[in-house]
Design a protein around this motif. Structure first.
Motif, PDB file in Angstrom:
ATOM      1  N   VAL A  24     -16.380 -35.239  -4.933  1.00 44.64           N
ATOM      2  CA  VAL A  24     -15.865 -34.128  -4.888  1.00 44.64           C
ATOM      3  C   VAL A  24     -15.289 -33.739  -6.240  1.00 44.64           C
ATOM      4  CG1 VAL A  24     -14.122 -32.949  -4.003  1.00 44.64           C
ATOM      5  CG2 VAL A  24     -15.782 -34.576  -2.338  1.00 44.64           C
ATOM      6  N   MET A  29     -13.353 -38.873  -6.695  1.00 47.83           N
ATOM      7  CA  MET A  29     -12.838 -37.682  -6.315  1.00 47.83           C
ATOM      8  C   MET A  29     -12.604 -37.521  -8.069  1.00 47.83           C
ATOM      9  SD  MET A  29      -9.343 -35.226  -4.529  1.00 47.83           S
ATOM     10  CE  MET A  29     -10.813 -34.743  -3.617  1.00 47.83           C
ATOM     11  N   PHE A  82     -12.553 -31.457  -7.335  1.00 50.57           N
ATOM     12  CA  PHE A  82     -11.370 -31.084  -6.836  1.00 50.57           C
ATOM     13  C   PHE A  82     -11.240 -29.104  -7.318  1.00 50.57           C
ATOM     14  CE2 PHE A  82      -7.360 -29.780  -5.216  1.00 50.57           C
ATOM     15  CZ  PHE A  82      -7.841 -29.431  -4.598  1.00 50.57           C
ATOM     16  N   ASP A 115     -11.125 -31.352   0.790  1.00 53.80           N
ATOM     17  CA  ASP A 115     -12.638 -32.243   0.839  1.00 53.80           C
ATOM     18  C   ASP A 115     -13.109 -33.345   1.657  1.00 53.80           C
ATOM     19  OD1 ASP A 115     -13.009 -35.360   0.726  1.00 53.80           O
ATOM     20  OD2 ASP A 115     -11.211 -36.141   0.735  1.00 53.80           O
ATOM     21  N   ARG A 155      -8.471 -38.801   0.298  1.00 49.94           N
ATOM     22  CA  ARG A 155     -10.436 -39.228   0.796  1.00 49.94           C
ATOM     23  C   ARG A 155     -10.193 -40.113   1.158  1.00 49.94           C
ATOM     24  NH1 ARG A 155     -15.265 -38.325  -1.286  1.00 49.94           N
ATOM     25  NH2 ARG A 155     -15.392 -36.661   0.209  1.00 49.94           N
TER      26      ARG A 155
END
Length: 575
Positions: free
Chosen positions: A437, A370, A439, A428, A139
């Motif tokens: 986020v 994330m 992933f 992202d 990120r």
């Protein structure tokens, strides 16, 4: 392009505001029947002492009558109406399509000079030495990389700095762990993985042996005091980590202007501490030295710990001062996780108390956490998803898809690398940076939906279309004609093309790469609607019409390629 033209048409009739200011107020209506560009007039009601609808009606009349810079100035290409307090502008599509397409075909389309002569320093990535680059580092690295590209595209002199975590108590922990449970052979065999194992081991053992914390503090104090053996071991960790970092950054296509870790500022900290003392800003609190910030509703900013050792607050003060005084930054951005928001508020507040008025040009650019399949990463517990392993798997998945769909493709491995790495990056950046986020690699590598491969495939598809249509040869005989782009889908596509410069500027204004990612998805969807609305290359097609349609496609490909590059993603010519 349309936005600029709209602002230029309206500005003469609102003398209290400039065309540049108007640009930030203009909007794209949610429905085509509401116009191509609109201006909400509610903002002007108080100063003009009129209702928004009356203001909109007056402006519509002035734009329609020309007024020296309205309809007449644009060759009859703009019509205005007023509905519900909005000034709605309709552009004659045939009149504007050729201008938009020709502009978008020019090299440098979308670039601007709004940041001319301003220098911005962007702090990004900043991994810790002796720890792996995990998926969580993606990120800061890729948001920061996109911002560097975007600032440069809008005229700024942008420099990026990798503020490596190469100092602090964690090195005391690592040194203690190595001396207790490590071997030189294991460390040299796999420096990063062995360092991680030792770091995790330390935090497992400290629960049974709390005294390890004091050992670690002592080891770090020895490092700060220049103990030769401790320094050599620390330097080994730094050198081996940098080899790993460089390899992964190369795969991501990320380059840095400066690698300046926390240790770089060690000889600059005494000056900061002295300045704080001279200004009577330092106070003792439970043995530590702090700057109090209660008047701002903030907890004290710790400068020195009880044992006199430094903490990252004072190092960040020294860092900011260096970037201003030595690197001559007009703006300083910190692309760091949202969990550090309080820390940066404290640092910026202390800078202001020290009399540094430029502290208001220091900005934290936070981003959300994330996770991977819903799970949070932690180096202390050894729960790390190595970024390089994610890239490996993404490239392998992309290669398998290419082998299934296009086994005859040249340079399959090279394309797979571009697609796999691009999928991870776009997975992202397609999110608002402040959102968390989760992933998912399978979703990211898909060629369907809102993904990087979808954009790359659309770009490659256009390049193939241009080659099949002998576009470069047709260009010797024909020119773009808006009347040959008659369908509604061509106008929607052209309108989206026209927004590119504004999109880049908006992304910089908000420090938000998502704006570009979202725009590219919209552009690709608009193109695919146009492409699927009817065949372009047919045996009996008028070549003049074909050339104009291919020119629109080429303009889209140019913007897709440039926009992906802004995000740090390659655009293969074939897929």
């Amino acid at each position: 392009m349309l936005m600029k033209s709209a602002a230029a048409a309206i500005a003469p009739h609102l003398p209290s505001i400039t065309a540049e200011q108007l640009l930030g107020m203009l909007e794209v209506p949610p429905k085509r029947e509401m116009g191509d560009v609109c201006l909400p007039c509610f903002t002007f009601a108080k100063t003009l002492r009129q209702s928004p609808q009356m203001i909109a009606e007056r402006l519509a009349g002035q734009v329609n009558s020309g007024g020296g810079n309205g309809e007449e100035a644009f060759g009859g290409g703009i019509r205005a109406s007023a509905i519900g307090g909005y000034l709605n502008l309709f552009f004659a599509d045939a009149h504007w399509k050729s201008d938009i397409v020709e502009a978008a075909l020019e090299e440098g389309y979308g670039l601007s000079a709004v940041g001319q002569d301003k220098r911005v320093v962007i702090d990004m990535s900043s991994p810790n030495i002796a720890k792996p680059l995990g998926i969580g580092h993606l990120r800061s690295t890729m948001i920061g990389n996109a911002l560097v590209n975007l600032y440069r595209a809008t005229g700024y002199k942008a420099e990026n700095v990798n503020h490596l975590g190469d100092w602090g108590t964690q090195f005391g922990k690592l040194i203690v762990a190595y001396r207790r449970w490590g071997t030189r052979e294991a460390l040299e065999s796999e420096p990063i993985k062995e360092s991680l194992r030792l770091y995790v081991k330390f935090h497992e053992e400290i629960e049974r042996e709390p005294g390890l914390e004091d050992e670690a503090r002592e080891a770090f104090a020895n490092l700060e005091n220049g103990d030769d053996e401790t320094r050599r071991l620390w330097q080994y960790f730094v050198d081996e980590s940098m080899k790993e970092f460089h390899r992964v950054y190369a795969r991501l296509g990320v380059k840095f202007d400066h690698y300046l870790g926390e240790s770089f500022y060690n000889d600059k900290i005494d000056g900061v501490v002295s300045a704080l003392r001279e200004q009577a800003l330092l106070e003792e609190s439970d043995g530590a030295q702090v700057v109090r910030l209660e008047e701002l509703g903030l907890p004290p900013c710790i400068i020195l710990k009880k044992d006199g050792s430094t903490i990252y607050g004072v190092r960040d003060l020294a860092t900011a001062i260096y970037r201003k005084q030595e690197m001559h930054a007009d703006e300083i951005l910190y692309v760091v996780g949202a969990e550090q928001s309080l820390h940066f508020r404290q640092v910026f507040a202390v800078l202001e108390k020290m009399g540094h008025s430029w502290a208001e040009e220091c900005r934290h650019v936070p981003f959300g956490l994330m996770t991977v399949n819903g799970k949070k990463m932690s180096t202390r517990k050894g729960k790390v998803v190595f970024l390089e392993e994610v890239l490996d798997e993404a490239v392998e998945r992309a290669l398998q898809i290419i082998l299934e769909k296009s086994p005859e493709l040249k340079d399959k491995e090279k394309v797979a690398k571009a697609v796999g790495v691009g999928a991870v990056i776009f997975g992202d950046l397609k999110h608002h940076r402040q959102l968390s986020v989760d992933f998912n690699l399978e979703d990211a590598v898909s060629f369907d939906g809102e993904t990087g491969p979808y954009l790359q495939y659309t770009h490659a598809r256009i390049r193939s279309l241009l080659a099949r249509g002998n576009y470069s040869v047709l260009g010797d005989s024909y020119s773009v004609n808006g009347s040959h782009l008659a369908s509604e889908s061509t106008w929607e596509c052209a309108k989206t093309l026209s927004r590119y410069e504004t999109v880049l500027q908006e992304a910089v204004k908000d420090n938000e790469p998502f704006v570009v990612a979202r725009y590219l998805l919209d552009l690709a969807k608009d193109f695919n609607r146009f492409y699927n609305s009817g065949k372009i290359l047919t045996a009996d097609a008028d070549k003049a019409v074909v050339f104009s349609q291919l020119s629109l496609a080429a303009a889209v490909a140019n913007v897709l390629s440039h926009g992906l590059a802004m995000l740090g993603i390659e655009a293969p010519q074939e897929m």
